[in-house]
Design a protein around this motif. Structure first.
Motif, PDB file in Angstrom:
ATOM      1  N   LEU A  85      38.407  44.432  49.163  1.00 24.70           N
ATOM      2  CA  LEU A  85      38.353  45.057  47.843  1.00 24.70           C
ATOM      3  C   LEU A  85      38.381  46.564  48.040  1.00 24.70           C
ATOM      4  O   LEU A  85      37.533  47.128  48.733  1.00 24.70           O
ATOM      5  N   LEU A  86      39.374  47.234  47.439  1.00 24.87           N
ATOM      6  CA  LEU A  86      39.534  48.678  47.565  1.00 24.87           C
ATOM      7  C   LEU A  86      39.351  49.310  46.195  1.00 24.87           C
ATOM      8  O   LEU A  86      40.122  49.031  45.266  1.00 24.87           O
ATOM      9  N   ILE A  87      38.351  50.160  46.055  1.00 27.77           N
ATOM     10  CA  ILE A  87      38.085  50.860  44.800  1.00 27.77           C
ATOM     11  C   ILE A  87      38.603  52.294  44.925  1.00 27.77           C
ATOM     12  O   ILE A  87      38.224  53.017  45.850  1.00 27.77           O
ATOM     13  N   ILE A  88      39.472  52.693  43.997  1.00 27.11           N
ATOM     14  CA  ILE A  88      40.070  54.030  44.027  1.00 27.11           C
ATOM     15  C   ILE A  88      39.191  54.988  43.215  1.00 27.11           C
ATOM     16  O   ILE A  88      39.014  54.789  42.006  1.00 27.11           O
ATOM     17  N   PRO A  89      38.641  56.031  43.828  1.00 28.20           N
ATOM     18  CA  PRO A  89      37.739  56.937  43.115  1.00 28.20           C
ATOM     19  C   PRO A  89      38.407  57.586  41.902  1.00 28.20           C
ATOM     20  O   PRO A  89      39.581  57.995  41.954  1.00 28.20           O
ATOM     21  N   ILE A 124      41.806  30.162  35.144  1.00 26.06           N
ATOM     22  CA  ILE A 124      42.428  30.333  36.456  1.00 26.06           C
ATOM     23  C   ILE A 124      41.346  30.715  37.465  1.00 26.06           C
ATOM     24  O   ILE A 124      40.161  30.773  37.133  1.00 26.06           O
ATOM     25  N   LEU A 125      41.725  30.935  38.688  1.00 20.69           N
ATOM     26  CA  LEU A 125      40.845  31.429  39.755  1.00 20.69           C
ATOM     27  C   LEU A 125      39.741  30.445  40.132  1.00 20.69           C
ATOM     28  O   LEU A 125      38.665  30.827  40.585  1.00 20.69           O
ATOM     29  N   GLN A 126      39.999  29.137  39.972  1.00 18.19           N
ATOM     30  CA  GLN A 126      38.968  28.140  40.269  1.00 18.19           C
ATOM     31  C   GLN A 126      38.751  27.923  41.761  1.00 18.19           C
ATOM     32  O   GLN A 126      37.648  27.593  42.187  1.00 18.19           O
ATOM     33  N   TYR A 127      39.797  28.124  42.573  1.00 21.33           N
ATOM     34  CA  TYR A 127      39.685  27.815  43.994  1.00 21.33           C
ATOM     35  C   TYR A 127      40.058  29.002  44.879  1.00 21.33           C
ATOM     36  O   TYR A 127      40.530  28.826  46.004  1.00 21.33           O
ATOM     37  N   THR A 128      39.810  30.203  44.383  1.00 21.98           N
ATOM     38  CA  THR A 128      40.163  31.373  45.186  1.00 21.98           C
ATOM     39  C   THR A 128      39.315  31.463  46.455  1.00 21.98           C
ATOM     40  O   THR A 128      39.741  32.099  47.431  1.00 21.98           O
ATOM     41  N   ASN A 129      38.142  30.854  46.468  1.00 19.08           N
ATOM     42  CA  ASN A 129      37.315  30.903  47.682  1.00 19.08           C
ATOM     43  C   ASN A 129      37.841  29.972  48.771  1.00 19.08           C
ATOM     44  O   ASN A 129      37.255  29.890  49.852  1.00 19.08           O
ATOM     45  N   GLU A 130      38.970  29.309  48.481  1.00 12.01           N
ATOM     46  CA  GLU A 130      39.629  28.484  49.495  1.00 12.01           C
ATOM     47  C   GLU A 130      40.933  29.118  49.993  1.00 12.01           C
ATOM     48  O   GLU A 130      41.658  28.508  50.786  1.00 12.01           O
ATOM     49  N   ILE A 131      41.227  30.335  49.538  1.00  9.33           N
ATOM     50  CA  ILE A 131      42.429  31.030  50.014  1.00  9.33           C
ATOM     51  C   ILE A 131      42.234  31.449  51.468  1.00  9.33           C
ATOM     52  O   ILE A 131      41.288  32.178  51.794  1.00  9.33           O
ATOM     53  N   ARG A 132      43.136  31.012  52.322  1.00  5.74           N
ATOM     54  CA  ARG A 132      43.032  31.359  53.745  1.00  5.74           C
ATOM     55  C   ARG A 132      43.857  32.592  54.106  1.00  5.74           C
ATOM     56  O   ARG A 132      43.519  33.299  55.053  1.00  5.74           O
ATOM     57  N   ASN A 133      44.942  32.833  53.377  1.00  4.89           N
ATOM     58  CA  ASN A 133      45.798  33.971  53.703  1.00  4.89           C
ATOM     59  C   ASN A 133      45.226  35.268  53.157  1.00  4.89           C
ATOM     60  O   ASN A 133      44.236  35.272  52.419  1.00  4.89           O
ATOM     61  N   ALA A 134      45.854  36.369  53.508  1.00  3.11           N
ATOM     62  CA  ALA A 134      45.283  37.691  53.290  1.00  3.11           C
ATOM     63  C   ALA A 134      45.333  38.116  51.822  1.00  3.11           C
ATOM     64  O   ALA A 134      46.325  37.879  51.129  1.00  3.11           O
ATOM     65  N   ILE A 135      44.269  38.781  51.374  1.00  2.00           N
ATOM     66  CA  ILE A 135      44.159  39.268  49.999  1.00  2.00           C
ATOM     67  C   ILE A 135      43.651  40.714  50.008  1.00  2.00           C
ATOM     68  O   ILE A 135      42.679  41.030  50.677  1.00  2.00           O
ATOM     69  N   LEU A 136      44.324  41.558  49.226  1.00  2.00           N
ATOM     70  CA  LEU A 136      43.860  42.922  48.983  1.00  2.00           C
ATOM     71  C   LEU A 136      43.760  43.114  47.471  1.00  2.00           C
ATOM     72  O   LEU A 136      44.759  43.010  46.759  1.00  2.00           O
ATOM     73  N   ILE A 137      42.553  43.373  46.985  1.00  3.61           N
ATOM     74  CA  ILE A 137      42.323  43.632  45.560  1.00  3.61           C
ATOM     75  C   ILE A 137      42.052  45.126  45.403  1.00  3.61           C
ATOM     76  O   ILE A 137      41.165  45.677  46.067  1.00  3.61           O
ATOM     77  N   ILE A 138      42.816  45.772  44.525  1.00  2.00           N
ATOM     78  CA  ILE A 138      42.723  47.228  44.314  1.00  2.00           C
ATOM     79  C   ILE A 138      42.355  47.500  42.857  1.00  2.00           C
ATOM     80  O   ILE A 138      42.949  46.909  41.947  1.00  2.00           O
ATOM     81  N   HIS A 139      41.398  48.385  42.650  1.00  6.36           N
ATOM     82  CA  HIS A 139      41.046  48.733  41.274  1.00  6.36           C
ATOM     83  C   HIS A 139      40.544  50.172  41.197  1.00  6.36           C
ATOM     84  O   HIS A 139      40.051  50.725  42.176  1.00  6.36           O
ATOM     85  N   GLY A 140      40.702  50.764  40.012  1.00  5.82           N
ATOM     86  CA  GLY A 140      40.200  52.109  39.784  1.00  5.82           C
ATOM     87  C   GLY A 140      38.716  52.099  39.468  1.00  5.82           C
ATOM     88  O   GLY A 140      38.230  51.253  38.711  1.00  5.82           O
ATOM     89  N   GLU A 141      38.017  53.061  40.024  1.00  2.00           N
ATOM     90  CA  GLU A 141      36.566  53.155  39.852  1.00  2.00           C
ATOM     91  C   GLU A 141      36.175  53.265  38.380  1.00  2.00           C
ATOM     92  O   GLU A 141      35.176  52.680  37.934  1.00  2.00           O
ATOM     93  N   LYS A 142      36.958  53.998  37.598  1.00  5.69           N
ATOM     94  CA  LYS A 142      36.611  54.244  36.205  1.00  5.69           C
ATOM     95  C   LYS A 142      37.400  53.362  35.232  1.00  5.69           C
ATOM     96  O   LYS A 142      37.373  53.586  34.022  1.00  5.69           O
ATOM     97  N   ALA A 143      38.070  52.356  35.756  1.00  6.02           N
ATOM     98  CA  ALA A 143      38.806  51.428  34.896  1.00  6.02           C
ATOM     99  C   ALA A 143      37.828  50.558  34.119  1.00  6.02           C
ATOM    100  O   ALA A 143      36.837  50.069  34.670  1.00  6.02           O
ATOM    101  N   HIS A 144      38.111  50.357  32.833  1.00  6.57           N
ATOM    102  CA  HIS A 144      37.270  49.470  32.019  1.00  6.57           C
ATOM    103  C   HIS A 144      37.269  48.050  32.571  1.00  6.57           C
ATOM    104  O   HIS A 144      36.323  47.294  32.345  1.00  6.57           O
ATOM    105  N   SER A 145      38.306  47.701  33.313  1.00  2.08           N
ATOM    106  CA  SER A 145      38.519  46.351  33.815  1.00  2.08           C
ATOM    107  C   SER A 145      38.002  46.137  35.227  1.00  2.08           C
ATOM    108  O   SER A 145      38.147  45.037  35.780  1.00  2.08           O
ATOM    109  N   CYS A 146      37.366  47.129  35.813  1.00  2.00           N
ATOM    110  CA  CYS A 146      36.995  47.060  37.224  1.00  2.00           C
ATOM    111  C   CYS A 146      36.074  45.871  37.514  1.00  2.00           C
ATOM    112  O   CYS A 146      36.135  45.274  38.593  1.00  2.00           O
TER     113      CYS A 146
END
Length: 329
Positions: free
Chosen positions: A297-301, A253-275
């Motif tokens: 991109l919003l990183i939660i401390p 998946i995620l092959q054409y995300t650089n062509e997304i024109r509408n708004a995106i907010l990505i949120i992740h925890g600073e200490k998440a293994h998946s960050c």
């Protein structure tokens, strides 16, 4: 067109019912003819047509867990929301049970947009989506194909294709490792076909080994305790079918995300293994994107992966509501 399903009537969520919203069960279908079941939440008092949000995730969870909490909370903030069970899971239809697909699960989000678009109290030009964990990646995938989605939030995101084909932290990123996975999957297919049943992969490990990685302990604390356990949740119980997520190995998946024109907010925890997955997804999305100014991109401390499932003092609902209000205005 829709399957006849038995829907649970009682409130069986992992979170308390809000007095600020109305709640009801609804059904809708995707283009594969699978009937999806959702909890619909709407503010008790509103005027005119509402902006609407569809919520799903985490991967292997049900709408009675984190997605329902997000949906109810956003309804308290003035949105009409639905939290839905993906195809083949929870109360939703589809057989065999407990399988996933990059295509069908992206379609599930699009079907939710179909449903919201024709509601009399929804403005079809003001629809957003929220994806949690593995459904964060699928939300970005949906945003890259569905121009009706005006705003997308990916919270504590997993790229299921990446982790499925490369392992955690890309530790198994080799042709040999993937070949062994293919051998294992295809051997299991024969066993399942011969037996007429699908072997389950197992949900979150139980009992919890003392030497389990910290993030496995975090998953256990959510899915296997009163905090987040639910009887229909795959992660809380016997998990997906062993071959149920096989196609993520071969269908990125995620092959054409650089062509997304509408708004995106990505949120992740600073200490998440998946960050790292959110950080890399954001970087790829911003590569020559035609509309970079509405991406964030919003990183939660100090937050770990599962903090963004249900910790009300950590999930930035004020930020999410401001983001949705800005881009669904």
């Amino acid at each position: 067109m829709e399957e006849q399903l038995h829907l649970v009537e009682e409130w069986d969520k992992t979170f308390p019912k809000s007095k600020k919203v109305n709640h009801k069960k609804v059904t809708f279908h995707n283009r594969y003819g699978i009937t999806l079941v959702a909890d619909l939440y709407e503010p008790k008092e509103y005027q005119g047509k509402l902006a609407a949000i569809a919520v799903c995730g985490p991967f292997g969870a049900v709408k009675e867990q984190a997605s329902g909490l997000y949906a109810q909370t956003m309804a308290e903030r003035g949105f009409l929301t639905i939290a839905f069970d993906p195809s083949y899971t929870g109360e939703s239809g589809g057989t065999p049970r407990y399988v996933a697909s990059p295509d069908i699960n992206t379609e599930d989000f699009q079907a939710a947009v179909d449903f919201l678009s024709i509601q009399e109290n929804v403005d079809p030009e003001k629809i957003g989506i929220i994806g949690i964990c593995g459904w964060g990646g699928l939300a970005l995938n949906t945003a890259s194909i569905d121009t009706r989605v005006k705003a997308t939030v990916a919270s504590t995101m997993y790229d299921m294709s990446r982790v499925g084909s490369k392992g955690y932290f890309d530790a198994n990123d080799s042709e040999e490792e993937r070949y062994q996975l293919r051998l294992n999957y295809n051997a299991q297919r024969i066993k399942d076909y011969q037996s007429g049943t699908y072997q389950r992969a197992g949900g979150v490990v139980d009992p919890l080994p003392e030497d389990a990685p910290f993030y496995v302990k975090d998953y256990y604390d959510y899915y296997k305790t009163q905090r987040g356990y639910h009887k229909r949740s795959l992660n809380s119980n016997e998990g997906w079918n062993v071959i149920g997520t096989m196609s993520f190995l071969n269908q990125p998946i995620l092959q054409y995300t650089n062509e997304i024109r509408n708004a995106i907010l990505i949120i992740h925890g600073e200490k998440a293994h998946s960050c790292y997955m959110s950080q890399d997804a954001y970087q790829a999305m911003m590569d020559h994107n035609p509309c970079p100014d509405n991406k964030e991109l919003l990183i939660i401390p100090d937050a770990v992966h599962t903090d963004l499932y249900d910790q009300m003092d950590i999930i930035p609902f004020d930020k999410i509501a401001d983001f949705m209000n800005t881009y669904l205005k």
